[in-house]
Design a protein around this motif. Structure first.
Motif, mmCIF file in Angstrom:
data_model
loop_
_atom_site.group_PDB
_atom_site.id
_atom_site.type_symbol
_atom_site.label_atom_id
_atom_site.label_comp_id
_atom_site.label_asym_id
_atom_site.label_seq_id
_atom_site.Cartn_x
_atom_site.Cartn_y
_atom_site.Cartn_z
ATOM 1 N N GLY A 139 -2.326 8.125 -3.593
ATOM 2 C CA GLY A 139 -3.155 6.977 -3.960
ATOM 3 C C GLY A 139 -2.392 5.674 -3.730
ATOM 4 O O GLY A 139 -1.222 5.580 -4.078
ATOM 5 N N GLN A 168 -10.028 12.518 -8.181
ATOM 6 C CA GLN A 168 -9.262 11.265 -8.173
ATOM 7 C C GLN A 168 -9.850 10.257 -7.170
ATOM 8 O O GLN A 168 -10.452 10.635 -6.162
ATOM 9 N N ASP A 182 -8.400 8.476 -4.915
ATOM 10 C CA ASP A 182 -7.929 8.589 -3.523
ATOM 11 C C ASP A 182 -8.575 9.746 -2.770
ATOM 12 O O ASP A 182 -8.471 9.810 -1.553
ATOM 13 N N MET A 188 1.479 12.690 -14.278
ATOM 14 C CA MET A 188 0.313 12.499 -13.401
ATOM 15 C C MET A 188 -0.098 13.817 -12.731
ATOM 16 O O MET A 188 -1.038 13.856 -11.950
ATOM 17 N N HIS A 198 2.100 15.874 -10.918
ATOM 18 C CA HIS A 198 2.783 16.083 -9.645
ATOM 19 C C HIS A 198 4.207 16.592 -9.885
ATOM 20 O O HIS A 198 5.011 15.915 -10.545
ATOM 21 N N HIS A 242 0.581 14.015 0.659
ATOM 22 C CA HIS A 242 0.259 13.195 -0.513
ATOM 23 C C HIS A 242 1.546 12.530 -0.996
ATOM 24 O O HIS A 242 1.973 12.645 -2.140
HETATM 25 C C1 MLT Z 1 -2.919 10.997 -8.218
HETATM 26 O O1 MLT Z 1 -2.924 11.844 -7.315
HETATM 27 O O2 MLT Z 1 -2.217 11.137 -9.225
HETATM 28 C C2 MLT Z 1 -3.816 9.809 -8.078
HETATM 29 O O3 MLT Z 1 -4.387 9.813 -6.827
HETATM 30 C C3 MLT Z 1 -3.160 8.512 -8.326
HETATM 31 C C4 MLT Z 1 -4.064 7.358 -8.022
HETATM 32 O O4 MLT Z 1 -4.898 7.402 -7.110
HETATM 33 O O5 MLT Z 1 -3.932 6.332 -8.672
#
Ligand code: MLT
Ligand code: MN
Ligand code: ZN
Length: 305
Positions: free
Chosen positions: A11, A90, A92, A243, A245, A271
Motif C-alpha cells: 500500500g 485492503q 491497495d 499489520m 506482515h 508486496h
Molecule cells: C496492508 O497490506 O497492510 C495494507 O495494504 C496497508 C495499506 O494499504 O495501508
C-alpha cells in the motif's frame, strides 16, 4: 500457467507520494538504485487469452496501459480480464474496482465471506459498484476445498485462511476472523505445476507451510525487512506484525522459512513496502537475498510454471 506481476509494492506504492524515507527520497533524486513500483496486483492465465486479476490496485489503469495483453481490442469495449479475485479487503487490493466500473457486464468476483462483508459495510465499495456494472459474488471456500473459476478450467485453486489482520475499517480489525486474508495454492491441471501466493502473511502455520512446500514457486509477503521498520523511521506507530506482515529478517522471519524450502522452489518476495531496504539494489539486504536465492518481484515480472 503464466503469472504477470502488475504491481509489486505494498500500500502506498514506491515512491509513496508523501514519503521522504531513504528509499523514496533516494529514488526521486536518483541516488538509490531501485525501481519504482505500483501497488500489489498480479494477473494469471492458463491459456494466454483469459486473465484472472488477483487484487484490483489503485494503480490499475497504469498497470493496464503497461500490459497491452489485457486489451486485446476484439470489440468496441473489450478486456482480457475475465474474472477478479481478492486476497483481502485492503485499500491497495480493492480500490481499482472503481476504475473497472465501465465493464459491460457484472464482474465475476471471487472473495471470502469476511472480505465481502467488509466491502459491503466497513468500506461499501461493492454497493457503490452496484450503481455501475455490479459484481456477481462467488464465495471462496476457506475449508481447504479446491475450487475452479469459470473460464479458468485448467487451473485449480485452494484458499488457505491466513493469520494476518483485517483492514482498519473492518469491524474485526485486530480481532481477525478466518478469511480476512487468504493465501492461494494454484495448480495448473495440465502440467501439475503449483504457485503459492500470499501477499499478506502474518504468521507461519503448519497448513501454510505445507502448501508452500508443495509449490514450485512461492510469491509471498515481502512488506518489511524488520518488524519495527516503520516505527524506527518515525513513519508510523505500526509494526509489520501488527499489520499482519511477517518481517523478513531475524528468527522466525520469512527468510528463515524460505531457506527451508526444497532447493528447487523458486522464492519470490512481493508486496514490498517503500521503506524496505531490499528495494535498494546496491544495499546489503539485497545482496543477502541474492545469496539466499530469493528474488524480489518487480512490476512486469513474469513467472511461467
Ligand atoms: C496492508 O497490506 O497492510 C495494507 O495494504 C496497508 C495499506 O494499504 O495501508
Ligand atoms: Mn497491502
Ligand atoms: Zn518511503
Amino acid at each position: 500457467m503464466r503469472i504477470h506481476v502488475l504491481g509489486s509494492a505494498a500500500g502506498g506504492g514506491f515512491p509513496q507520494w508523501n514519503c521522504n524515507c531513504p528509499n523514496c527520497d533516494g529514488l526521486r533524486r536518483g541516488t538509490v538504485k531501485a525501481r519504482a513500483r505500483t501497488q500489489s496486483s498480479i494477473a494469471i492465465t492458463g491459456d494466454n487469452t483469459r486473465w484472472l486479476l488477483c487484487n484490483a490496485s489503485p494503480d490499475i489503469l497504469t498497470q493496464l496501459q503497461r500490459f497491452p495483453e489485457l486489451q486485446p481490442a476484439r470489440a468496441l469495449r473489450d478486456t482480457a480480464i475475465t474474472a477478479i479475485l481478492l486476497m483481502d479487503a485492503q485499500i491497495d487490493h480493492t480500490t481499482g474496482l472503481y476504475m473497472l466500473r465501465e465493464h459491460r457486464e457484472r464482474w465475476p468476483l471471487w472473495c471470502t465471506a469476511p472480505v465481502h462483508e467488509d466491502l459491503t459495510r466497513g468500506n461499501p465499495l461493492l454497493n457503490l459498484l452496484g450503481h455501475y456494472c455490479g459484481v456477481d459474488w462467488n464465495t471462496i471456500p476457506i475449508d481447504g476445498q479446491a475450487f475452479t473459476i469459470a473460464a479458468f478450467e485448467g487451473l485449480r485453486f485452494t484458499a488457505l485462511p491466513l493469520i494476518s489482520n483485517a483492514p482498519p475499517y473492518s469491524p474485526h480489525r485486530d480481532r481477525p476472523v478466518a478469511g480476512d486474508n487468504i493465501g492461494l495454492l494454484i495448480e495448473d491441471a495440465n502440467n501439475g505445476k503449483r504457485l503459492f501466493y500470499a501477499p499478506g502473511l502474518g504468521e507461519m502455520e503448519a497448513r501454510v507451510w505445507d502448501a508452500m512446500n508443495r509449490a514450485d514457486a512461492v510469491l509471498v509477503d515481502g512488506t518489511c525487512w524488520t518488524d519495527t521498520e516503520l516505527v524506527d523511521l518515525g513513519a508510523s506507530k505500526k509494526t509489520a506484525r501488527s499489520m499482519g506482515h511477517l518481517p523478513q529478517q531475524g528468527e522466525g522471519g520469512m527468510l528463515s522459512w524460505l531457506a527451508q524450502l526444497p532447493s528447487s522452489t523458486r522464492r519470490i518476495l512481493i508486496h514490498i513496502n517503500n521503506t524496505n531496504p531490499i528495494l535498494d539494489e546496491d544495499g546489503p539486504q539485497y545482496a543477502e537475498l541474492r545469496a539466499a536465492g530469493v528474488e524480489v518481484a518487480y512490476d512486469g515480472m513474469e513467472i511461467i510454471l
